[in-house]
Motif scaffolding. Structure first.
Motif, PDB file in Angstrom:
ATOM      1  N   LYS A 161       0.828  -1.204   0.000  1.00  0.00           N
ATOM      2  CA  LYS A 161       0.000   0.000   0.000  1.00  0.00           C
ATOM      3  C   LYS A 161       0.864   1.255   0.000  1.00  0.00           C
ATOM      4  N   VAL A 162       0.366   2.296  -0.669  1.00  0.00           N
ATOM      5  CA  VAL A 162       1.048   3.587  -0.635  1.00  0.00           C
ATOM      6  C   VAL A 162       1.022   4.122   0.793  1.00  0.00           C
ATOM      7  N   HIS A 163       2.187   4.509   1.284  1.00  0.00           N
ATOM      8  CA  HIS A 163       2.269   5.032   2.649  1.00  0.00           C
ATOM      9  C   HIS A 163       2.135   6.553   2.609  1.00  0.00           C
ATOM     10  N   ARG A 164       1.056   7.042   3.212  1.00  0.00           N
ATOM     11  CA  ARG A 164       0.761   8.468   3.214  1.00  0.00           C
ATOM     12  C   ARG A 164       1.338   9.157   4.445  1.00  0.00           C
ATOM     13  N   GLY A 165       1.347   8.462   5.559  1.00  0.00           N
ATOM     14  CA  GLY A 165       1.802   9.049   6.809  1.00  0.00           C
ATOM     15  C   GLY A 165       0.673   9.702   7.571  1.00  0.00           C
ATOM     16  N   PHE A 166       0.920  10.021   8.844  1.00  0.00           N
ATOM     17  CA  PHE A 166      -0.118  10.581   9.704  1.00  0.00           C
ATOM     18  C   PHE A 166      -0.672  11.894   9.153  1.00  0.00           C
ATOM     19  N   GLY A 167       0.205  12.754   8.659  1.00  0.00           N
ATOM     20  CA  GLY A 167      -0.232  14.056   8.158  1.00  0.00           C
ATOM     21  C   GLY A 167      -0.073  14.227   6.664  1.00  0.00           C
ATOM     22  N   ALA A 168      -0.019  13.116   5.927  1.00  0.00           N
ATOM     23  CA  ALA A 168       0.112  13.124   4.459  1.00  0.00           C
ATOM     24  C   ALA A 168       1.438  13.723   4.006  1.00  0.00           C
ATOM     25  N   ALA A 169       2.506  13.547   4.793  1.00  0.00           N
ATOM     26  CA  ALA A 169       3.801  14.148   4.451  1.00  0.00           C
ATOM     27  C   ALA A 169       4.909  13.108   4.331  1.00  0.00           C
ATOM     28  N   SER A 170       4.565  11.848   4.099  1.00  0.00           N
ATOM     29  CA  SER A 170       5.608  10.827   3.979  1.00  0.00           C
ATOM     30  C   SER A 170       6.404  11.028   2.693  1.00  0.00           C
ATOM     31  N   GLY A 171       7.644  10.559   2.701  1.00  0.00           N
ATOM     32  CA  GLY A 171       8.486  10.598   1.510  1.00  0.00           C
ATOM     33  C   GLY A 171       9.161  11.923   1.237  1.00  0.00           C
ATOM     34  N   GLU A 172       8.971  12.928   2.105  1.00  0.00           N
ATOM     35  CA  GLU A 172       9.519  14.269   1.829  1.00  0.00           C
ATOM     36  C   GLU A 172      10.958  14.403   2.334  1.00  0.00           C
ATOM     37  N   ILE A 173      11.793  13.439   1.961  1.00  0.00           N
ATOM     38  CA  ILE A 173      13.189  13.479   2.395  1.00  0.00           C
ATOM     39  C   ILE A 173      13.950  14.640   1.759  1.00  0.00           C
ATOM     40  N   VAL A 174      13.404  15.198   0.697  1.00  0.00           N
ATOM     41  CA  VAL A 174      14.033  16.357   0.061  1.00  0.00           C
ATOM     42  C   VAL A 174      14.086  17.552   1.011  1.00  0.00           C
ATOM     43  N   MET A 175      13.225  17.566   2.023  1.00  0.00           N
ATOM     44  CA  MET A 175      13.202  18.678   2.974  1.00  0.00           C
ATOM     45  C   MET A 175      14.340  18.595   3.992  1.00  0.00           C
ATOM     46  N   LEU A 176      15.075  17.490   4.038  1.00  0.00           N
ATOM     47  CA  LEU A 176      16.199  17.328   4.963  1.00  0.00           C
ATOM     48  C   LEU A 176      17.489  17.722   4.255  1.00  0.00           C
ATOM     49  N   PRO A 177      18.106  18.827   4.639  1.00  0.00           N
ATOM     50  CA  PRO A 177      19.321  19.273   3.923  1.00  0.00           C
ATOM     51  C   PRO A 177      20.418  18.222   3.877  1.00  0.00           C
ATOM     52  N   GLU A 178      20.550  17.456   4.959  1.00  0.00           N
ATOM     53  CA  GLU A 178      21.608  16.454   5.013  1.00  0.00           C
ATOM     54  C   GLU A 178      21.430  15.344   3.982  1.00  0.00           C
ATOM     55  N   ALA A 179      20.211  15.194   3.453  1.00  0.00           N
ATOM     56  CA  ALA A 179      19.967  14.180   2.429  1.00  0.00           C
ATOM     57  C   ALA A 179      20.514  14.598   1.069  1.00  0.00           C
ATOM     58  N   ARG A 180      20.775  15.890   0.900  1.00  0.00           N
ATOM     59  CA  ARG A 180      21.427  16.444  -0.306  1.00  0.00           C
ATOM     60  C   ARG A 180      20.602  16.284  -1.574  1.00  0.00           C
ATOM     61  N   TRP A 181      19.274  16.233  -1.407  1.00  0.00           N
ATOM     62  CA  TRP A 181      18.419  16.091  -2.579  1.00  0.00           C
ATOM     63  C   TRP A 181      17.972  17.422  -3.168  1.00  0.00           C
ATOM     64  N   PHE A 182      17.794  18.421  -2.333  1.00  0.00           N
ATOM     65  CA  PHE A 182      17.153  19.657  -2.792  1.00  0.00           C
ATOM     66  C   PHE A 182      17.913  20.287  -3.961  1.00  0.00           C
ATOM     67  N   ASP A 183      19.230  20.364  -3.840  1.00  0.00           N
ATOM     68  CA  ASP A 183      20.036  21.018  -4.883  1.00  0.00           C
ATOM     69  C   ASP A 183      20.691  20.028  -5.836  1.00  0.00           C
ATOM     70  N   ALA A 184      20.419  18.743  -5.694  1.00  0.00           N
ATOM     71  CA  ALA A 184      21.095  17.746  -6.528  1.00  0.00           C
ATOM     72  C   ALA A 184      20.952  17.994  -8.031  1.00  0.00           C
ATOM     73  N   PRO A 185      19.768  18.371  -8.543  1.00  0.00           N
ATOM     74  CA  PRO A 185      19.655  18.582  -9.991  1.00  0.00           C
ATOM     75  C   PRO A 185      20.550  19.691 -10.536  1.00  0.00           C
ATOM     76  N   GLU A 186      21.028  20.575  -9.657  1.00  0.00           N
ATOM     77  CA  GLU A 186      21.888  21.667 -10.133  1.00  0.00           C
ATOM     78  C   GLU A 186      23.199  21.149 -10.717  1.00  0.00           C
ATOM     79  N   HIS A 187      23.648  19.990 -10.282  1.00  0.00           N
ATOM     80  CA  HIS A 187      24.854  19.408 -10.901  1.00  0.00           C
ATOM     81  C   HIS A 187      24.646  19.212 -12.396  1.00  0.00           C
ATOM     82  N   LEU A 188      23.442  18.844 -12.787  1.00  0.00           N
ATOM     83  CA  LEU A 188      23.130  18.616 -14.199  1.00  0.00           C
ATOM     84  C   LEU A 188      22.748  19.911 -14.910  1.00  0.00           C
ATOM     85  N   ASN A 189      22.035  20.782 -14.191  1.00  0.00           N
ATOM     86  CA  ASN A 189      21.557  22.026 -14.812  1.00  0.00           C
ATOM     87  C   ASN A 189      22.684  22.991 -15.134  1.00  0.00           C
ATOM     88  N   THR A 190      23.735  22.977 -14.329  1.00  0.00           N
ATOM     89  CA  THR A 190      24.814  23.968 -14.476  1.00  0.00           C
ATOM     90  C   THR A 190      26.072  23.391 -15.108  1.00  0.00           C
TER      91      THR A 190
END
Length: 384
Positions: free
Chosen positions: A231-260
């Motif tokens: 089953k798709v895991h939604r989480g208590f407040g519908a915010a599961s899977g948002e690891i991009v919001m954790l800076p230490e995960a290094r996801w937020f700016d990752a596409p910039e390696h390709l864009n620049t």
């Protein structure tokens, strides 16, 4: 034994009707004898149930095939065309829509381009154009729609409000469900796009049959969806899977390696830059290959964290960048092998850019089943 009189008898008829509908939806046109065998009812009881469902508009008799000899047995089917569902994928640069029947068979698809910084009214108008385009292609009207299910970028809450969106600033703090209900006179469902993409991949794609899946929804931005115990895991407040919001995960700016990347030709539109880098890496450009390695370094950090927590059967590389799986999968595998206690399968999506809109259709079908065709949800309603 229950006294099957009054309400109990009515309840029994409802359960028999739901059993018949489930059998017809799974197996297609069936004769009365075949339907009785699948449901465990007697043939006379099945005839009574079928007649009632035909009167309600849920079931119809199928004409005999041409060339059939003698008097063929009557066959019946669920009327999946008695109503229609629409799935919408709201992305930063495109709005995709698909229209299906009540069984989720897609009949029409459209796409409307839109700029990330477009005003709110313009983006909502693009959604309306995408939906009405599907209606025109399928020769249906908005009155035929039962449900619109929407997968949107951004973090949403359980009420269908967009709490945060980095890609589309005008989307932040938007009551998206309320806006769409003003536009369309039918039920509106809102879900995060990455979770719907994960659902589609688990239902129709490479992860079909897998019980535990990490879906990487990667393209010009990063997201993830989790399948736990099928089953798709939604989480208590519908915010599961948002690891991009954790800076230490290094996801937020990752596409910039390709864009620049320096390999991107001057004057290339920003939305096409990453694609140029991935194509150049495929062709052996060492500068582009280095940018891809740095991108996968960052992608692997958040992915490994989810794998270590969930211990999934499979990791699926999905979204727009799944078209470059030949460039991305092997370096991602190598990094996960170094970081993870147990290595899952790592596969490329088979749905590509269509994953969200297909997932939205599946989400609408699930909601329909839950509302109308589940025994504990009350009496079977009359078809519209």
């Amino acid at each position: 034994m229950a006294d099957l009189r009054g309400g109990d008898l009515s309840r029994l008829r409802q359960l028999n009707s739901l059993t018949a509908i489930r059998a017809l939806r799974r197996a297609g046109p069936l004769t009365l004898s075949a339907l009785a065998e699948r449901t465990g009812l007697s043939r006379p009881s099945m005839k009574e149930v079928t007649d009632e469902l035909m009167a309600l508009g849920w079931v119809e008799e199928v004409p005999p095939s041409q060339g059939t000899m003698g008097r063929p047995a009557r066959r019946y089917r669920f009327r999946a065309d008695s109503g229609y569902l629409v799935g919408v994928d709201i992305g930063g640069h495109n709005i995709r829509a698909a229209l299906s029947d009540l069984d989720g068979e897609i009949l029409a698809e459209t796409r409307q381009p839109v700029l990330p910084d477009a005003p709110l009214g313009e983006r909502l108008a693009a959604i309306e154009r995408a939906v009405t385009g599907c209606l025109a292609l399928s020769r249906t009207t908005v009155a035929d729609l039962w449900t619109i299910a929407v997968g949107t970028i951004g973090v949403i809450d359980v009420e269908g409000r967009v709490i945060y969106s980095a890609a589309v600033p005008t989307w932040r703090d938007l009551d998206l469900a309320g806006k769409l209900r003003e536009m369309f006179p039918c039920q509106v469902l809102i879900e995060n796009d990455s979770r719907l993409a994960a659902m589609a991949e688990a239902r129709r794609g490479v992860a079909k049959g897998a019980r535990d899946v990490v879906f990487l929804h990667v393209g010009r931005r990063m997201g993830a969806g989790l399948i736990i115990d099928g089953k798709v895991h939604r989480g208590f407040g519908a915010a599961s899977g948002e690891i991009v919001m954790l800076p230490e995960a290094r996801w937020f700016d990752a596409p910039e390696h390709l864009n620049t990347c320096a390999s991107v030709p001057e004057g290339t539109p920003p939305e096409d830059a990453a694609g140029h880098t991935l194509a150049a890496a495929r062709n052996g450009d060492p500068v582009a290959a280095g940018a891809v390695e740095r991108y996968v370094d960052d992608l692997a950090v958040g992915t490994a964290a989810m794998v270590l927590i969930l211990d999934p059967q499979m990791v699926v590389l999905g979204g727009g960048f799944s078209r470059s799986a030949d460039v991305l999968l092997e370096p991602l595998r190598r990094r996960l092998e170094r970081a993870c206690m147990r290595m899952p399968e790592v596969r490329a999506s088979t749905l590509g850019d269509e994953c969200v809109v297909v997932g939205a259709i599946d989400y609408a079908v699930d909601h329909l089943d839950d509302q109308l065709f589940t025994p504990d949800r009350g009496p079977l309603p009359v078809s519209r």
